[in-house]
Design an enzyme around this catalytic site. Sequence first.
Site, PDB file in Angstrom:
ATOM      1  N   SER A   1      23.166 -10.801  71.717  1.00 18.74           N
ATOM      2  CA  SER A   1      24.435 -10.740  71.366  1.00 18.74           C
ATOM      3  C   SER A   1      24.812 -11.693  69.869  1.00 18.74           C
ATOM      4  O   SER A   1      23.944 -11.633  69.453  1.00 18.74           O
ATOM      5  CB  SER A   1      24.841 -12.147  72.248  1.00 18.74           C
ATOM      6  OG  SER A   1      24.154 -13.040  72.106  1.00 18.74           O
ATOM      7  N   LYS A   2      26.079 -11.580  69.741  1.00 21.67           N
ATOM      8  CA  LYS A   2      26.108 -12.177  68.619  1.00 21.67           C
ATOM      9  C   LYS A   2      25.714 -13.343  68.211  1.00 21.67           C
ATOM     10  O   LYS A   2      24.961 -13.341  67.336  1.00 21.67           O
ATOM     11  CB  LYS A   2      27.966 -11.394  68.421  1.00 21.67           C
ATOM     12  CG  LYS A   2      27.965 -12.077  67.364  1.00 21.67           C
ATOM     13  CD  LYS A   2      29.613 -11.624  66.378  1.00 21.67           C
ATOM     14  CE  LYS A   2      29.005 -11.754  64.430  1.00 21.67           C
ATOM     15  NZ  LYS A   2      30.108 -10.624  64.592  1.00 21.67           N
ATOM     16  N   ARG A   3      25.847 -14.890  68.612  1.00 17.69           N
ATOM     17  CA  ARG A   3      24.683 -15.730  68.727  1.00 17.69           C
ATOM     18  C   ARG A   3      23.898 -15.920  68.461  1.00 17.69           C
ATOM     19  O   ARG A   3      22.756 -16.541  68.434  1.00 17.69           O
ATOM     20  CB  ARG A   3      25.395 -15.970  70.395  1.00 17.69           C
ATOM     21  CG  ARG A   3      25.125 -17.850  70.115  1.00 17.69           C
ATOM     22  CD  ARG A   3      25.605 -18.169  71.423  1.00 17.69           C
ATOM     23  NE  ARG A   3      25.336 -18.062  72.327  1.00 17.69           N
ATOM     24  CZ  ARG A   3      24.346 -18.128  72.764  1.00 17.69           C
ATOM     25  NH1 ARG A   3      23.617 -19.177  73.117  1.00 17.69           N
ATOM     26  NH2 ARG A   3      23.666 -17.442  74.512  1.00 17.69           N
TER      27      ARG A   3
END
Length: 438
Positions: free
Chosen positions: A207-209
């Site tokens: 994910s982006k995180r």
Amino acid sequence: MANDSVRVRFAPSPTGFLHIGGGRTALFNWLYARSKGGKFILRIEDTDALRSKQEFVDEILDSLKWLKFDWDEIYYQSQRFPVYRQQAEKLLNSGKAYIEKTEGKGEAIIYKVNPQEVTVNDLIRGEIKFDTSVIKDQVLIKSDGTPTYNFACVVDDALMNITDVIRGDDHISNTPKQVLIYNALDFRVPNFAHLPLIMGTEGGRLSKRTGATAISDYRKMGYLPEALVNYLLLLSWSPGEDKEVIDISEAIRLFKITDVNKTSATFDMKKLDWMNNQYLKNEPTEKLAQQLVGILAEKGLINKEKYDKEYLANIVKLFQGRLSKVNDFADWADFFFLEEIIPDPAARAKHLNRDLSKEFKLFSERLDKLEKFDIATIEEAFRKLVAELGIEAKTLIHPVRVALTGKTIGPGLFEVIYYLGKDRAKKRLLKWAKQEGV
Ligand code: GLU
């Protein structure tokens, strides 16, 4: 063009930036083509006029160039709508597709699924059997005249003579639908190779995180393209013998698609930092220094037009071994390029929390009196002083470091003093010697 020469394609949709997953798919296609002496084709899947954006096309092309994945041919699906329509009409004419009219809209062309067992011999996963009786009739051309992904993909892969379709395993469920269309059009079904999922370090899809940032962000953060490519390579393949740092030309020589891992990969930023450090360490210092000029100038640390090249190279050399991102250099080494510094508050609270006027003044005097100003002589003077004062070296090393650099970590203190020069070192020490109540 001979049908049996390897032709692969990378087919990004320009509805977003090129991410880690796309970068890996591009890499494995490119690597496969280069290892087989085949062709690497870039196909921009921009059939969705609303979601496709030129800025994403530009960014994808820039990122691929930066990674040095050169392509032999490039196509845009938006320029090929008549080709898809022609193929859909073939299916209409042979009775394998039908037209569906929707009130107020145009006509869609639908493929009538002819249930059959589909077996795919995936180059990575082995045999996969699909039951197509659960697959509903497939839209080929939508009522707005645009082709669907599954249809355009098959038509292009067939007409572009793609021999091997290498893509992420999120496309496995599309594969039987596509095979049905190949069969309906009497096209030769290519080989398939589905690359394993990439997970974040905390489990779950990337994910982006957890790192699913655009490739261009890694470029901005200061990763070297060679290091990122090497890391992407290890995400799903290994050259064996626990070897991790591998030159791309060697990878081309050793790569076999059948050796790609079946199990999911984990994208670990720490490992990427380690890899980047391996490459940064071995970069020619002058080249690395050259790369830093822009960033340092932007931060006001040097003047782009006139800076001391040799000094910059010397400072880069001091940090090069432990640098994991090019951009860290500006933050780590700023004190070498500034006249005055403001120590980091936490470092100050930890090491400049007592009155050190006497020690700092004495050390500054000793520096002043040095006949030879080199690293060994500076160290000797320092060691002599702490011995005379009857204190442990470290009780003075840390405060002096913070006073001179503003930070608790950095290169060896005596090298720092040497490269700062006598005047700046003395000035910074005396500034702290004068501070009240430190
Ligand atoms: N445009 C599709 C994607 O970006 C391509 C999938 C494929 O390689 O067939 O996921």
